[in-house]
Design an enzyme around this catalytic site. Structure first.
Site, PDB file in Angstrom:
ATOM      1  N   ASP B  28      63.522  23.727  62.642  1.00 32.76           N
ATOM      2  CA  ASP B  28      63.377  23.459  64.039  1.00 32.76           C
ATOM      3  C   ASP B  28      63.839  24.446  64.847  1.00 32.76           C
ATOM      4  OD1 ASP B  28      66.020  22.589  63.028  1.00 32.76           O
ATOM      5  OD2 ASP B  28      66.029  20.618  64.094  1.00 32.76           O
ATOM      6  N   GLU B  51      62.938  30.579  51.107  1.00 35.48           N
ATOM      7  CA  GLU B  51      63.575  31.683  51.942  1.00 35.48           C
ATOM      8  C   GLU B  51      63.791  32.921  51.084  1.00 35.48           C
ATOM      9  OE1 GLU B  51      64.814  28.758  52.767  1.00 35.48           O
ATOM     10  OE2 GLU B  51      64.399  28.168  54.746  1.00 35.48           O
ATOM     11  N   HIS B 116      73.294  20.378  63.303  1.00 33.08           N
ATOM     12  CA  HIS B 116      72.902  20.824  61.855  1.00 33.08           C
ATOM     13  C   HIS B 116      72.855  22.008  61.716  1.00 33.08           C
ATOM     14  CE1 HIS B 116      69.230  20.456  64.109  1.00 33.08           C
ATOM     15  NE2 HIS B 116      68.589  20.589  63.063  1.00 33.08           N
ATOM     16  N   HIS B 117      73.026  22.548  60.414  1.00 30.87           N
ATOM     17  CA  HIS B 117      73.113  23.874  60.119  1.00 30.87           C
ATOM     18  C   HIS B 117      74.254  24.887  60.784  1.00 30.87           C
ATOM     19  CE1 HIS B 117      69.201  22.693  59.085  1.00 30.87           C
ATOM     20  NE2 HIS B 117      68.560  23.243  59.705  1.00 30.87           N
ATOM     21  N   GLY B 415      68.270  45.644  41.331  1.00 32.69           N
ATOM     22  CA  GLY B 415      68.081  44.511  40.395  1.00 32.69           C
ATOM     23  C   GLY B 415      68.318  43.317  40.373  1.00 32.69           C
ATOM     24  N   ASP B 445      60.541  36.151  30.959  1.00 37.42           N
ATOM     25  CA  ASP B 445      60.583  34.816  30.947  1.00 37.42           C
ATOM     26  C   ASP B 445      61.839  34.219  31.871  1.00 37.42           C
ATOM     27  OD1 ASP B 445      62.313  35.714  29.149  1.00 37.42           O
ATOM     28  OD2 ASP B 445      61.460  34.258  27.706  1.00 37.42           O
ATOM     29  N   ASN B 472      60.046  36.151  25.460  1.00 34.18           N
ATOM     30  CA  ASN B 472      61.026  36.791  24.367  1.00 34.18           C
ATOM     31  C   ASN B 472      62.204  35.879  24.138  1.00 34.18           C
ATOM     32  OD1 ASN B 472      62.123  37.679  26.667  1.00 34.18           O
ATOM     33  ND2 ASN B 472      61.989  39.765  26.054  1.00 34.18           N
ATOM     34  N   GLY B 474      64.262  34.506  26.406  1.00 32.92           N
ATOM     35  CA  GLY B 474      65.486  34.455  27.165  1.00 32.92           C
ATOM     36  C   GLY B 474      65.616  35.953  27.703  1.00 32.92           C
ATOM     37  N   GLU B 478      70.036  41.518  28.463  1.00 34.01           N
ATOM     38  CA  GLU B 478      71.461  41.052  28.250  1.00 34.01           C
ATOM     39  C   GLU B 478      71.980  41.231  26.718  1.00 34.01           C
ATOM     40  OE1 GLU B 478      72.472  39.037  32.528  1.00 34.01           O
ATOM     41  OE2 GLU B 478      72.652  37.587  30.595  1.00 34.01           O
TER      42      GLU B 478
END
Ligand SMILES: Cc1ncc(C[n+]2csc(CCOP(=O)(O)OP(=O)(O)O)c2C)c(N)n1
Ligand SMILES: Cc1ncc(C[n+]2csc(CCOP(=O)(O)OP(=O)(O)O)c2C)c(N)n1
Ligand SMILES: [Mg+2]
Ligand SMILES: [Mg+2]
Lengths: 568, 568
Positions: B28, B51, B116-117, B415, B445, B472, B474, B478
């Site tokens: 708004d 966003e 608000h916000h 990254g 994925d 793969n 996951g 990592e």
């Protein structure tokens, strides 16, 4: 004195606070600490799809699990900044959350190499500076000696102030040893006591005002009574004095809405007329934990003079124009109750309008907002956790009563759409811990698009919320505020009933999805015992008209139209 | 002098910068301005699902549409803070983005009601303070007199510095009138000229060094050559001097990878051995726009002494240990080229290894990382826009050449996973403007789960990227860094091929989805002319082993293991 990892120290404190779930996303600056989390016997790692959703989940968890905290774990920069809006929302709405950011090792922080996830200009403190804006306090851990005390300081702040806090955990410190001695002393969890002299002066003064008002007192319960853990004390006051009580929107569910002395939602000029009349004509208003934001006060239209108002807050008290700092309601209330309970007989003569849901008879079968909310109200059961997203939902649900011991969550001050989806995940996990009933979400089609992937985590965790998706072809609340026919208020129409099958329920055993096109179909579903029992995750797409809004939103929109000035 | 709305003034400047798409989410505090956007003849409103995704889209748009800027429009607090990570990423990676936040009216900013916000504590400047950390400059619009100049100042900064900027647009100011006079003067878009004396001194010095090195010069092109618009000047130098050239990962696609004097990717000790040898043995390294972040430099393993290095940067130059501030490469390069082109014959005698993709013969039909990337390399066409997500993708693609005039996007310094999904939306829109070919995304994925809803906006806009989802099981990258078998590196397996049907392609005419389980299936698909033609949006789920990583990632993981210390 035994030595433990700083990471383990932190987990021990979180366990002490009753934490059973930790939310977040892994990243190479928190993987070491995550080993400790995964191996912890009572804290479960809930891997989320993204960090904003994770922060919403921690927020929902904290709201339902009163007295505990929501915990969010992110990685340096990319992770923590993704959760910024979630942290700010928790700050604004006073939700106790602990944000732990895994950050580079102390050596790296000293030499400042151009690591991935840095700004590339050597500033290693930028994320801290941003976090300072949205958290009550911060523990920037830098050594093994002070780490324990720093952790304790912010965790206490989190619980006592009911605001989010921020901890940076360097990769090397997570595994550095520190003394466990401090753990023998429990964390301080309560604010310091009120000054006895001031407090008794304040009580005398309030009692005098009540006498002058001849017992014509009305109580308004609001957000901070819930957030600052004064609900039991408040209920005790109400039951022992018999005063009529109303809730502000953010106080909804603080008081059982079936309680015979409860009159419904007071929200300034947006209130139902009989409520407005009763509240505003009382000689004295006892306002408990009020938070007068625009949407929580009917756009600032409380028609109650300060000279008829007493406000009890978390750590101050106002009597008419007089302010008494450091006099908090949690300790004040029981003493006040003792002084006021004598007036009960008189108070019981004050009439309270009945707050009930009247399902209107309409001539067509279209699911109107006016019909939907009262109908849903009949579906609720005691101890349900009920969550309403910003939009037509958060306004629609205000006008209908919720059952005894239900818990209501909405983000009326912060109003970040998409919040309920993450929040439902956290709330449903906390509901298990607290032996609550079903978790029921109302979310707009527009809002669900922001954070939809978190449905996947609900499936992963075997949760069974009932999710009503209001399909009204876009941002209806906005159409009422501005741009009724504008394209920017349209969204892509999704195949809502296909979502759960794609997001993890590959063989269709973990969930059920439904579309209801009219009143008859919805009624039939709501009366189906298998649906009511909520044995799997259920999603209901509710077809509703694009240009329909609940009464309260229509009035609010008229009021805000006057505030947001556009030349057109 | 004609008067126009401040909102229209801003749009006129954006149009001048070549902006054709604006990204964001309504709210708004920006709806009034959005009327102007929706009615604008050449700027199209791309309503995003959230966003953060919108900021990624603006980033991708800006990267592809060189010389223009990416524009993000959000609403006060909830919207702008959701995009914080996207803004910080643009800052870090030097992408010109304009973030316009719709904020409360000037009157509300003065009286500070609890809207608000807001944070509920009267701080209306907290979001600005946070934005200051991640934007180069800010225009906090407060009146009609200075608004135009303020807008111009930050838009110039955005283009000249190649960094994001932030503009707050109060609801009332969007429709307040201001003079349009300034619009007659185009925005300044170039940095101030180099000081002539210093510049000619620097050039003499470089020429001397080249002579001393007896022409044994190697060029390394890197990120800032792309970001600071020096590609044409650089190419001219290369073609006229014949020097061998290599790219750092963030410089990939700055130089046509089919160019006969191009030798491939130099990334310190992670480089292919023949590249490492050639680069590090050269007598003189001419480094253009270098950015030595961990992943862009093989974890800081450049084995080139400063005494053999000349570095040209956006606005400074280093010759060995000597620094020359305010001498920027864009203006320096053409003059340098003129002085060095005489040495071409000699330079051409320097051998350059051939950078090609060798598809290995493997005994099984499993899609290995070692096979996948060279195979994909054969699929690319000139002018394709190729985008690789952080993870196995961003490492895998480094080792294979891209075709002439292709554009390569990756976020090697920042990254943030999920970035490519929004970025692909923006890139595909910009690719249309720039007459580029297909947009091709490689995303893990795990990463796709963060921002998946933006596929919906691609469908809405009729875009036709080809999206390879590496399934793969996951977070493989990592697993190579830490926690090989840990549950926190697992994700929920989605029905990837069902996504597009649910997210907007309800009748299946807008997209096609495929799963390829082995080399044969993938090969067949890549050879199918209908697939190659990319007539609808296509998503390919590529089944790959959980514990397989490209060569470069394996080496990088070994190096970072030494940096991130965990006791375990
Ligand atoms: C993060 C965020 N972005 C944008 C907004 C602005 N906003 C408020 S309500 C709303 C539309 C909600 O639409 P929907 O969920 O479909 O609700 P309904 O149609 O029931 O009103 C938007 C875009 C916001 N509050 N939060
Ligand atoms: C916003 C954000 N959150 C977390 C991380 C940490 N992180 C880096 S890579 C990665 C896993 C990526 O997994 P996937 O996309 O499946 O890639 P692959 O399996 O091909 O390596 C994670 C979680 C990050 N970089 N950015
Ligand atoms: Mg809607
Ligand atoms: Mg993966």
């Amino acid at each position: 004195s035994e030595e433990i990892y700083i990471g383990s120290y932190l987990l021990a404190r979180l366990e002490e606070l009753g934490v059973t779930s930790m939310f977040g996303v892994p990243g190479d600056f928190n993987l070491g600490f995550l080993d400790l989390v995964e191996d912890h016997p009572t804290i479960d790692w809930v891997g989320n799809c993204n960090e904003l959703n994770a922060s919403y989940a921690a927020d929902g968890y904290a709201r339902v699990k009163q007295g505990s905290v929501g915990v969010l774990l992110t990685t340096f920069g990319v992770g923590e900044l993704s959760a910024m809006n979630g942290m700010a929302g928790a700050f604004s709405e006073m939700v106790p959350m602990v944000h732990i950011a895994g950050v580079p090792s102390l050596r790296q922080q000293a030499t400042k190499p151009m690591l991935h996830h840095t700004l590339g200009d050597g500033r290693f403190d930028a994320y801290i500076k941003a976090a300072e804006q949205f958290t009550y306090s911060q523990a920037i851990l830098t050594n093994t000696v002070s780490a324990g005390a720093e952790i304790d300081r912010v965790l206490s702040d989190c619980v006592i102030k009911g605001r989010p806090v921020y901890i940076t955990l360097p990769t090397d410190l997570a595994y550095a040893k520190t003394s466990s001695d401090r753990l023998k002393i429990p964390l301080p969890r309560h604010p310091s006591p009120n000054d006895a002299d001031v407090e008794s002066f304040v009580i005398d003064e309030i009692v005098k005002q009540v006498a002058e008002a001849d017992g014509d007192v009305v109580v308004i319960a609001d957000a901070c009574a819930i957030r600052h853990d004064a609900i039991d004390e408040l209920k005790d006051l109400l039951y022992k004095t018999g005063y009529p009580v109303y809730c502000a929107p953010m106080g909804k569910s603080a008081i059982d809405e079936t309680y015979e002395r409860y009159g419904g939602i007071y929200v300034g000029s947006i209130s139902r007329p009989e409520i407005k009349e009763k509240v505003e004509s009382a000689k004295l208003i006892l306002s408990i934990g009020s938070l007068k934001s625009d949407f929580n006060s009917g756009n600032f239209t409380y028609s109650i003079p300060t000279t008829r108002t007493i406000e009890l807050h978390s750590h101050w008290t106002n009597i008419k124009y007089a302010e008494f700092p450091n006099i908090g309601m949690k300790q004040l209330l029981p003493k006040l109750t003792a002084r006021l309970e004598g007036g009960k007989a008189k108070a019981l003569q004050l009439e309270v309008p009945r707050f009930d849901a009247h399902v209107p008879q309409e001539t067509d079968d279209i699911i109107s907002q006016a019909w939907f909310w009262p109908r849903m109200s009949k579906f609720f059961e005691p101890k349900d956790v009920i969550i309403a997203e910003t939009g037509t939902s958060s306004f629609g649900i205000l006008d209908v009563p919720l059952p005894k011991d239900s818990v209501f969550l909405s983000q009326i001050l912060w109003g970040s759409i998409g919040w309920t989806v993450g929040s439902t995940l956290g709330a449903a996990l906390a509901a298990k811990d607290c032996n609550l009933n079903r978790t029921i979400l109302f979310v707009g089609d527009g809002s669900l698009q922001l954070t939809v992937q978190e449905l996947s985590t609900m499936l992963r965790k075997g949760l069974k919320p009932i999710i009503f998706v209001l399909n009204n072809s876009g941002y209806t609340i906005e159409r009422f505020l501005h741009g009724k026919e504008r394209k920017y208020n349209d969204i892509v129409n999704w195949k809502w009933t296909g979502l759960l099958g794609v997001l993890g329920d590959l063989d269709g055993t973990l969930s059920k999805s439904y579309t209801v096109n009219n009143k008859s179909e919805l009624t039939e579903l709501l009366e189906n015992p298998k649906f009511v029992a909520a044995e799997v995750l259920q999603l209901v797409e509710v077809m509703m008209p694009k240009h329909d809004a609940p009464r309260a939103l229509q009035v609010q929109a008229e009021l805000s139209g006057k505030t947001n000035q556009y030349a057109l």
